[in-house]
Design a protein around this motif. Sequence first.
Motif, PDB file in Angstrom:
ATOM      1  N   GLY A 199       0.820  -1.206   0.000  1.00 24.92           N
ATOM      2  CA  GLY A 199       0.000   0.000   0.000  1.00 24.92           C
ATOM      3  C   GLY A 199       0.854   1.256   0.000  1.00 24.92           C
ATOM      4  N   ALA A 200       1.920   1.240   0.794  1.00 25.92           N
ATOM      5  CA  ALA A 200       2.845   2.376   0.821  1.00 25.92           C
ATOM      6  C   ALA A 200       3.567   2.509  -0.516  1.00 25.92           C
ATOM      7  CB  ALA A 200       3.849   2.198   1.951  1.00 25.92           C
ATOM      8  N   ALA A 201       3.868   1.376  -1.148  1.00 26.43           N
ATOM      9  CA  ALA A 201       4.528   1.391  -2.458  1.00 26.43           C
ATOM     10  C   ALA A 201       3.615   2.008  -3.510  1.00 26.43           C
ATOM     11  CB  ALA A 201       4.921  -0.025  -2.861  1.00 26.43           C
ATOM     12  N   MET A 202       2.332   1.689  -3.447  1.00 25.26           N
ATOM     13  CA  MET A 202       1.366   2.291  -4.373  1.00 25.26           C
ATOM     14  C   MET A 202       1.349   3.807  -4.211  1.00 25.26           C
ATOM     15  SD  MET A 202      -1.678  -0.491  -3.742  1.00 25.26           S
ATOM     16  CE  MET A 202      -2.967   0.402  -4.610  1.00 25.26           C
ATOM     17  N   ARG A 203       1.348   4.251  -2.957  1.00 27.29           N
ATOM     18  CA  ARG A 203       1.326   5.689  -2.687  1.00 27.29           C
ATOM     19  C   ARG A 203       2.609   6.354  -3.174  1.00 27.29           C
ATOM     20  NH1 ARG A 203      -0.402   5.014   1.830  1.00 27.29           N
ATOM     21  NH2 ARG A 203       1.460   5.069   3.137  1.00 27.29           N
ATOM     22  N   LYS A 204       3.746   5.724  -2.934  1.00 24.89           N
ATOM     23  CA  LYS A 204       5.016   6.303  -3.360  1.00 24.89           C
ATOM     24  C   LYS A 204       5.121   6.338  -4.886  1.00 24.89           C
ATOM     25  CE  LYS A 204       9.955   6.304  -2.336  1.00 24.89           C
ATOM     26  NZ  LYS A 204       9.889   7.613  -1.645  1.00 24.89           N
ATOM     27  N   LEU A 205       4.594   5.310  -5.538  1.00 24.98           N
ATOM     28  CA  LEU A 205       4.610   5.274  -6.993  1.00 24.98           C
ATOM     29  C   LEU A 205       3.812   6.443  -7.569  1.00 24.98           C
ATOM     30  CD1 LEU A 205       5.830   3.458  -9.181  1.00 24.98           C
ATOM     31  CD2 LEU A 205       3.676   2.172  -9.212  1.00 24.98           C
ATOM     32  N   VAL A 206       2.682   6.728  -6.942  1.00 25.66           N
ATOM     33  CA  VAL A 206       1.870   7.867  -7.359  1.00 25.66           C
ATOM     34  C   VAL A 206       2.631   9.180  -7.134  1.00 25.66           C
ATOM     35  CG1 VAL A 206      -0.159   9.225  -6.680  1.00 25.66           C
ATOM     36  CG2 VAL A 206      -0.380   6.775  -7.108  1.00 25.66           C
ATOM     37  N   GLN A 207       3.334   9.275  -6.002  1.00 29.08           N
ATOM     38  CA  GLN A 207       4.110  10.483  -5.724  1.00 29.08           C
ATOM     39  C   GLN A 207       5.225  10.675  -6.749  1.00 29.08           C
ATOM     40  OE1 GLN A 207       5.298   9.510  -1.729  1.00 29.08           O
ATOM     41  NE2 GLN A 207       3.428  10.293  -0.796  1.00 29.08           N
ATOM     42  N   ILE A 208       5.847   9.579  -7.172  1.00 29.95           N
ATOM     43  CA  ILE A 208       6.900   9.669  -8.191  1.00 29.95           C
ATOM     44  C   ILE A 208       6.304  10.109  -9.524  1.00 29.95           C
ATOM     45  CG2 ILE A 208       8.629   8.365  -9.483  1.00 29.95           C
ATOM     46  CD1 ILE A 208       8.980   6.579  -7.010  1.00 29.95           C
ATOM     47  N   CYS A 209       5.124   9.561  -9.862  1.00 25.98           N
ATOM     48  CA  CYS A 209       4.443   9.967 -11.094  1.00 25.98           C
ATOM     49  C   CYS A 209       4.169  11.470 -11.083  1.00 25.98           C
ATOM     50  CB  CYS A 209       3.120   9.209 -11.247  1.00 25.98           C
ATOM     51  SG  CYS A 209       3.275   7.462 -11.689  1.00 25.98           S
ATOM     52  N   PHE A 210       3.695  11.961  -9.938  1.00 23.06           N
ATOM     53  CA  PHE A 210       3.422  13.396  -9.817  1.00 23.06           C
ATOM     54  C   PHE A 210       4.713  14.198  -9.997  1.00 23.06           C
ATOM     55  CE2 PHE A 210       3.128  17.329  -7.410  1.00 23.06           C
ATOM     56  CZ  PHE A 210       1.907  17.840  -7.819  1.00 23.06           C
ATOM     57  N   GLY A 211       5.801  13.717  -9.393  1.00 16.23           N
ATOM     58  CA  GLY A 211       7.069  14.453  -9.439  1.00 16.23           C
ATOM     59  C   GLY A 211       7.648  14.566 -10.832  1.00 16.23           C
ATOM     60  N   VAL A 212       7.628  13.486 -11.617  1.00 19.58           N
ATOM     61  CA  VAL A 212       8.244  13.547 -12.947  1.00 19.58           C
ATOM     62  C   VAL A 212       7.467  14.487 -13.867  1.00 19.58           C
ATOM     63  CG1 VAL A 212       9.301  11.265 -12.767  1.00 19.58           C
ATOM     64  CG2 VAL A 212       7.043  11.487 -13.835  1.00 19.58           C
ATOM     65  N   LEU A 213       6.136  14.558 -13.697  1.00 24.17           N
ATOM     66  CA  LEU A 213       5.360  15.477 -14.534  1.00 24.17           C
ATOM     67  C   LEU A 213       5.496  16.918 -14.053  1.00 24.17           C
ATOM     68  CD1 LEU A 213       2.053  13.696 -15.566  1.00 24.17           C
ATOM     69  CD2 LEU A 213       4.349  13.530 -16.509  1.00 24.17           C
ATOM     70  N   LYS A 214       5.526  17.107 -12.740  1.00 19.54           N
ATOM     71  CA  LYS A 214       5.669  18.461 -12.218  1.00 19.54           C
ATOM     72  C   LYS A 214       6.992  19.082 -12.647  1.00 19.54           C
ATOM     73  CE  LYS A 214       5.905  21.169  -7.952  1.00 19.54           C
ATOM     74  NZ  LYS A 214       5.844  21.149  -6.465  1.00 19.54           N
ATOM     75  N   HIS A 215       8.057  18.300 -12.572  1.00 14.08           N
ATOM     76  CA  HIS A 215       9.387  18.826 -12.899  1.00 14.08           C
ATOM     77  C   HIS A 215       9.790  18.564 -14.343  1.00 14.08           C
ATOM     78  CE1 HIS A 215      10.028  19.736  -8.675  1.00 14.08           C
ATOM     79  NE2 HIS A 215       9.695  18.501  -8.356  1.00 14.08           N
ATOM     80  N   GLN A 216       8.926  17.856 -15.083  1.00 13.68           N
ATOM     81  CA  GLN A 216       9.178  17.548 -16.491  1.00 13.68           C
ATOM     82  C   GLN A 216      10.572  16.959 -16.696  1.00 13.68           C
ATOM     83  OE1 GLN A 216       6.946  18.130 -19.549  1.00 13.68           O
ATOM     84  NE2 GLN A 216       5.813  17.542 -17.707  1.00 13.68           N
TER      85      GLN A 216
END
Length: 326
Positions: free
Chosen positions: A300-317
């Motif tokens: 469950g924590a891995a799912m959340r972290k994966l989502v956070q990484i997805c957000f980060g790569v798009l935010k910072h392009q």
Amino acid sequence: MNFIGIDVSKAKLDCCWLRDSETQKVKTKVFKNLPSEYSSLARWLTENTESNPSQIHVVLEATSIYHEGIATSLHDHGFKVSVINPLRSKEFAKSLGNTHKTDAKDSKVLALFGQRMAPEAWQPEPLDIREIRALSARLQAVEKDLQRERNRLEKAEFSNSSSLVVGSLQTMIDHLETEKKRLEDEIDDRIDRNPELKTDRSLLESIPGVGPVLSRVMLIVMHRHRFKTAGQLAAFLGLIPRIQQSGIWRGHSRMTKTGDPAIRSKLYMAAVVARTWNPDINLQFERLTSQGKTKMQAIGAAMRKLVQICFGVLKHQSEYRPQLSS
């Protein structure tokens, strides 16, 4: 600012104008939930409030697809529109001491929510995303039908059913597989024709554990809602933990699971893969399990972290780079 609550259902729109916030006097009217009625509703709002659309704040709940037409129409007419999570309005209604639930009461609650909570303005999703989302919804339905037919075929073969039954099932499976491939190609083609979507999908797929299926899903979610923080995205998908404690009692924390279960299912599979191939996810998983967390809690924590990484790569392009931190 004038505050309007609209309780949306498939058949009708219960509108409530909060005429006086102190006495809570209201004026109500019901419209059919049809595109032909939307202009009449907008006219009723401006005539009764004697205000411009920009001075009218309309609050409604996200109700499957039934809120989309009226929300888009009012936005295009210049009204300030907020589309809120039904759970927020439900908790707000409880705080008001409401014990009865009717469409009229629900619309009043939404008007009061707008007046007291000042929810953010809603923006309709871009046309490309709207079309891709519609195609993805159809793809998901076809995938469900395909799985059902495969299950039926397995049972038919196991029970030595008629060859005609087996043949019929195989014909349906072949047809659904063809349609599934056609829809996937159509979605991929539309993404590739949009430079921004194509770039963002490439960034998402630079993350170990994120493949074509999850990248497509996350692309739609993140371009549709434009979250400001990774936490907002995780909360929307139902991935934040709900803490349970009272006095000295401590319960197990569980994910809220308030978002789309189909998306969480895809995230679960991606997290399992990322557990092996993504160094950040693997490090976090090992740390949590060594601290006594169960494997399911760590996933469950891995799912959340994966989502956070997805957000980060798009935010910072920028493409994914391991942080090796948990």
